[in-house]
Enzyme design. Structure first.
Site, PDB file in Angstrom:
ATOM      1  N   GLN A  51      -6.331  16.111   9.407  1.00  0.00           N
ATOM      2  CA  GLN A  51      -6.454  17.441   9.996  1.00  0.00           C
ATOM      3  C   GLN A  51      -5.182  17.838  10.749  1.00  0.00           C
ATOM      4  O   GLN A  51      -4.679  18.946  10.574  1.00  0.00           O
ATOM      5  CB  GLN A  51      -7.644  17.463  10.969  1.00  0.00           C
ATOM      6  CG  GLN A  51      -8.985  17.245  10.297  1.00  0.00           C
ATOM      7  CD  GLN A  51      -9.464  18.502   9.605  1.00  0.00           C
ATOM      8  OE1 GLN A  51      -8.816  19.012   8.694  1.00  0.00           O
ATOM      9  NE2 GLN A  51     -10.601  18.995  10.029  1.00  0.00           N
ATOM     10  N   ILE A  52      -4.690  16.929  11.598  1.00  0.00           N
ATOM     11  CA  ILE A  52      -3.472  17.280  12.360  1.00  0.00           C
ATOM     12  C   ILE A  52      -2.255  17.242  11.432  1.00  0.00           C
ATOM     13  O   ILE A  52      -1.411  18.142  11.473  1.00  0.00           O
ATOM     14  CB  ILE A  52      -3.257  16.335  13.564  1.00  0.00           C
ATOM     15  CG1 ILE A  52      -4.465  16.380  14.503  1.00  0.00           C
ATOM     16  CG2 ILE A  52      -1.991  16.733  14.336  1.00  0.00           C
ATOM     17  CD1 ILE A  52      -4.372  15.440  15.701  1.00  0.00           C
ATOM     18  N   GLY A  53      -2.163  16.215  10.581  1.00  0.00           N
ATOM     19  CA  GLY A  53      -1.000  16.086   9.694  1.00  0.00           C
ATOM     20  C   GLY A  53      -0.808  17.322   8.824  1.00  0.00           C
ATOM     21  O   GLY A  53       0.310  17.839   8.679  1.00  0.00           O
ATOM     22  N   ARG A  84     -11.949  10.728  16.975  1.00  0.00           N
ATOM     23  CA  ARG A  84     -13.248  10.510  17.639  1.00  0.00           C
ATOM     24  C   ARG A  84     -14.369  11.272  16.949  1.00  0.00           C
ATOM     25  O   ARG A  84     -14.154  12.313  16.350  1.00  0.00           O
ATOM     26  CB  ARG A  84     -13.186  11.062  19.058  1.00  0.00           C
ATOM     27  CG  ARG A  84     -12.473  10.197  20.010  1.00  0.00           C
ATOM     28  CD  ARG A  84     -12.815  10.604  21.422  1.00  0.00           C
ATOM     29  NE  ARG A  84     -12.071  11.765  21.894  1.00  0.00           N
ATOM     30  CZ  ARG A  84     -12.297  12.354  23.046  1.00  0.00           C
ATOM     31  NH1 ARG A  84     -13.261  11.918  23.827  1.00  0.00           N
ATOM     32  NH2 ARG A  84     -11.570  13.383  23.423  1.00  0.00           N
ATOM     33  N   ASN A 136      -4.759   8.251  18.914  1.00  0.00           N
ATOM     34  CA  ASN A 136      -5.443   7.802  20.137  1.00  0.00           C
ATOM     35  C   ASN A 136      -5.885   6.338  20.057  1.00  0.00           C
ATOM     36  O   ASN A 136      -6.064   5.833  18.950  1.00  0.00           O
ATOM     37  CB  ASN A 136      -6.689   8.671  20.352  1.00  0.00           C
ATOM     38  CG  ASN A 136      -6.387   9.901  21.180  1.00  0.00           C
ATOM     39  OD1 ASN A 136      -5.615   9.844  22.131  1.00  0.00           O
ATOM     40  ND2 ASN A 136      -7.022  11.012  20.829  1.00  0.00           N
ATOM     41  N   HIS A 146      -3.626   9.944  28.795  1.00  0.00           N
ATOM     42  CA  HIS A 146      -4.403  10.963  28.081  1.00  0.00           C
ATOM     43  C   HIS A 146      -5.832  10.444  27.953  1.00  0.00           C
ATOM     44  O   HIS A 146      -6.213   9.870  26.954  1.00  0.00           O
ATOM     45  CB  HIS A 146      -3.777  11.187  26.702  1.00  0.00           C
ATOM     46  CG  HIS A 146      -4.509  12.201  25.877  1.00  0.00           C
ATOM     47  ND1 HIS A 146      -4.638  13.514  26.245  1.00  0.00           N
ATOM     48  CD2 HIS A 146      -5.144  12.085  24.698  1.00  0.00           C
ATOM     49  CE1 HIS A 146      -5.321  14.148  25.323  1.00  0.00           C
ATOM     50  NE2 HIS A 146      -5.645  13.299  24.367  1.00  0.00           N
TER      51      HIS A 146
HETATM   52  P1  A3D Z   1      -7.889  12.629  10.429  1.00  0.00           P
HETATM   53  O1  A3D Z   1      -8.124  14.003   9.921  1.00  0.00           O
HETATM   54  O2  A3D Z   1      -8.940  11.606  10.197  1.00  0.00           O
HETATM   55  O3  A3D Z   1      -6.493  12.108   9.822  1.00  0.00           O
HETATM   56  C1  A3D Z   1      -6.065  10.796   9.975  1.00  0.00           C
HETATM   57  C2  A3D Z   1      -5.392  10.410   8.668  1.00  0.00           C
HETATM   58  O4  A3D Z   1      -4.820   9.116   8.846  1.00  0.00           O
HETATM   59  C3  A3D Z   1      -6.366  10.308   7.487  1.00  0.00           C
HETATM   60  O5  A3D Z   1      -5.948  11.206   6.449  1.00  0.00           O
HETATM   61  C4  A3D Z   1      -6.270   8.845   7.052  1.00  0.00           C
HETATM   62  O6  A3D Z   1      -6.347   8.665   5.648  1.00  0.00           O
HETATM   63  C5  A3D Z   1      -4.891   8.481   7.573  1.00  0.00           C
HETATM   64  N1  A3D Z   1      -4.682   7.034   7.731  1.00  0.00           N
HETATM   65  C6  A3D Z   1      -5.559   6.092   8.138  1.00  0.00           C
HETATM   66  N2  A3D Z   1      -4.953   4.886   8.126  1.00  0.00           N
HETATM   67  C7  A3D Z   1      -3.669   5.085   7.729  1.00  0.00           C
HETATM   68  C8  A3D Z   1      -2.554   4.234   7.537  1.00  0.00           C
HETATM   69  N3  A3D Z   1      -2.633   2.917   7.741  1.00  0.00           N
HETATM   70  N4  A3D Z   1      -1.385   4.788   7.129  1.00  0.00           N
HETATM   71  C9  A3D Z   1      -1.291   6.118   6.910  1.00  0.00           C
HETATM   72  N5  A3D Z   1      -2.316   6.974   7.075  1.00  0.00           N
HETATM   73  C10 A3D Z   1      -3.490   6.461   7.480  1.00  0.00           C
HETATM   74  O7  A3D Z   1      -7.609  12.654  12.019  1.00  0.00           O
HETATM   75  P2  A3D Z   1      -6.861  13.796  12.863  1.00  0.00           P
HETATM   76  O8  A3D Z   1      -5.657  14.259  12.114  1.00  0.00           O
HETATM   77  O9  A3D Z   1      -7.858  14.780  13.345  1.00  0.00           O
HETATM   78  O10 A3D Z   1      -6.421  12.935  14.154  1.00  0.00           O
HETATM   79  C11 A3D Z   1      -5.445  11.923  14.034  1.00  0.00           C
HETATM   80  C12 A3D Z   1      -5.333  11.118  15.313  1.00  0.00           C
HETATM   81  O11 A3D Z   1      -4.889  11.963  16.385  1.00  0.00           O
HETATM   82  C13 A3D Z   1      -6.645  10.481  15.814  1.00  0.00           C
HETATM   83  O12 A3D Z   1      -6.413   9.172  16.280  1.00  0.00           O
HETATM   84  C14 A3D Z   1      -7.059  11.379  16.960  1.00  0.00           C
HETATM   85  O13 A3D Z   1      -7.873  10.722  17.915  1.00  0.00           O
HETATM   86  C15 A3D Z   1      -5.711  11.737  17.529  1.00  0.00           C
HETATM   87  N6  A3D Z   1      -5.670  12.934  18.384  1.00  0.00           N
HETATM   88  C16 A3D Z   1      -4.878  12.863  19.486  1.00  0.00           C
HETATM   89  C17 A3D Z   1      -4.776  13.942  20.329  1.00  0.00           C
HETATM   90  C18 A3D Z   1      -3.901  13.866  21.531  1.00  0.00           C
HETATM   91  O14 A3D Z   1      -3.800  14.804  22.281  1.00  0.00           O
HETATM   92  C19 A3D Z   1      -3.158  12.646  21.804  1.00  0.00           C
HETATM   93  C20 A3D Z   1      -5.494  15.122  20.053  1.00  0.00           C
HETATM   94  C21 A3D Z   1      -6.293  15.161  18.925  1.00  0.00           C
HETATM   95  C22 A3D Z   1      -6.375  14.048  18.076  1.00  0.00           C
END
Ligand code: A3D
Length: 320
Positions: A13-15, A83, A121, A176
């Site tokens: 989602q973030i990527g 989460r 996180n 955080h």
């Molecule tokens: P999500 O949409 O699940 O994306 C995570 C991606 O990581 C998925 O596409 C997975 O396939 C991929 N992945 C898993 N393992 C690996 C690996 N070994 N190598 C490469 N890719 C991999 O999650 P998201 O994009 O919503 O969130 C990503 C992270 O950001 C999570 O840990 C959240 O908790 C964190 N986050 C942090 C904040 C801060 O403010 C710090 C805010 C929101 C989310």
């Protein structure tokens, strides 16, 4: 001159949102890396196909191979799991620590000169672990949290005061997590500190306390609404602000999880503090004066992060 190269490690989602924003802002060519086959390729192609309408020039590539991030100028790391309702950020520690090991090694091998922004996180512990696994210089590895937490605080304050979000500045420091420290004294409307705004009758202490608490719970509020994951638009925007500060040598003053050695009485520790971000990465730690109450809140937050780092070392003895 060749365009900068931006590698996004994690295309969830973030990527995906990061890739879209980086393309719209023409920050450089973009590589989306993920272990999930098809996801980075699909998102890269989808965003590239928005180029003719948006009118941006940026090449996008999706990949499962670290070799494709070779020579990246910026790496933004979101790989791991987010989460779900009822989970704390700390519940993610075990799974995401393993992910940081593979990501750290991939960056060290293929993009050792990059400026690395971690978002995964629990943030403060993961950025520390990522730095350890990658071995990159401390000033080139930081974590995004403070810009997002401060943006949430600024948004809520702008609603309370009925003024533009642009005219509200705020600092949220510390780890955080639930112990983050929104610094009321250093937060302003057009330079007027929040305590003065209470004296001026613009708000009350009770309302301000409620806004501070809503800021601390800002991530959980969105997790509760979405139910399937955590926030992604504002986290992506916040990391792009940091990446742009580095790529354009803007010397922006931004709170981020940075390596602090000396300032704030800390010895070699990652936690959220105000920094200056420019071409050198995290070029300076801004060591602001805190009063007794603020210091106590900050110390409590630092202790919470120390507990997470200790847990990382127990899970992976190579970090000890
Ligand atoms: P999500 O949409 O699940 O994306 C995570 C991606 O990581 C998925 O596409 C997975 O396939 C991929 N992945 C898993 N393992 C690996 C690996 N070994 N190598 C490469 N890719 C991999 O999650 P998201 O994009 O919503 O969130 C990503 C992270 O950001 C999570 O840990 C959240 O908790 C964190 N986050 C942090 C904040 C801060 O403010 C710090 C805010 C929101 C989310």
């Amino acid at each position: 001159m060749a365009r900068p190269k931006i590698a996004l490690i994690g295309a969830g989602q973030i990527g995906g949102t990061l890739a879209h924003l980086a393309a719209l802002k023409e920050l450089g060519d973009i590589v989306l890396f993920d272990i999930a086959e098809g996801t980075p390729e699909g998102k890269a192609l989808d965003i590239a196909e928005s180029g003719p309408s948006e009118g941006f020039d940026a090449a996008l590539k999706g990949t499962q191979s670290y070799a494709d991030i070779a020579g990246a100028d910026v790496c933004i790391v979101t790989a791991g799991v987010p989460r779900k309702p009822g989970m704390s950020r700390d519940d993610l520690l075990g799974i995401n620590l393993k992910v940081m090991k593979s990501v750290g090694e991939g960056i060290a091998t293929h993009a050792p000169d990059a400026f690395v922004i971690c978002i995964t996180n629990p943030l403060d512990a993961m950025v520390w672990a990522l730095r350890e696994f990658s071995g990159l210089p401390q000033e080139k590895v930081c974590g995004m949290a403070g810009v997002l937490d401060s943006a949430r605080f600024r948004h809520f304050l702008s609603l309370e005061f009925g003024v533009s979000m642009r005219d509200v500045t705020a600092f949220v420091l510390g780890g955080h997590g639930d112990t983050m420290v929104p610094l009321v004294r250093y937060s302003t409307v057009a330079g007027i500190p929040l305590p003065d705004l209470i004296d001026m009758g613009w708000t009350t202490q009770e309302k301000l306390d409620a806004i501070v608490q809503r800021t601390r719970d800002g991530g959980a509020e969105i997790v509760g609404l979405l139910k399937t994951g955590s926030a992604f638009y504002a986290p992506a925007t916040s990391a792009i602000e940091m990446a742009e500060a580095y790529l354009k040598d803007q010397k922006r003053v931004l709170p981020c999880a940075a390596y602090v050695d000396g300032a704030y009485g800390l010895k070699g520790f990652y936690v959220g503090v105000p920094t200056v971000i420019g071409a050198g990465g995290v070029e300076r730690i801004v060591d602001i004066r805190m009063n007794k109450d603020e210091q106590a809140m900050f110390d409590k937050s630092v202790d919470a992060v120390k507990g997470l780092v200790k847990a990382c070392k127990e899970i992976d003895p190579s970090l000890a």
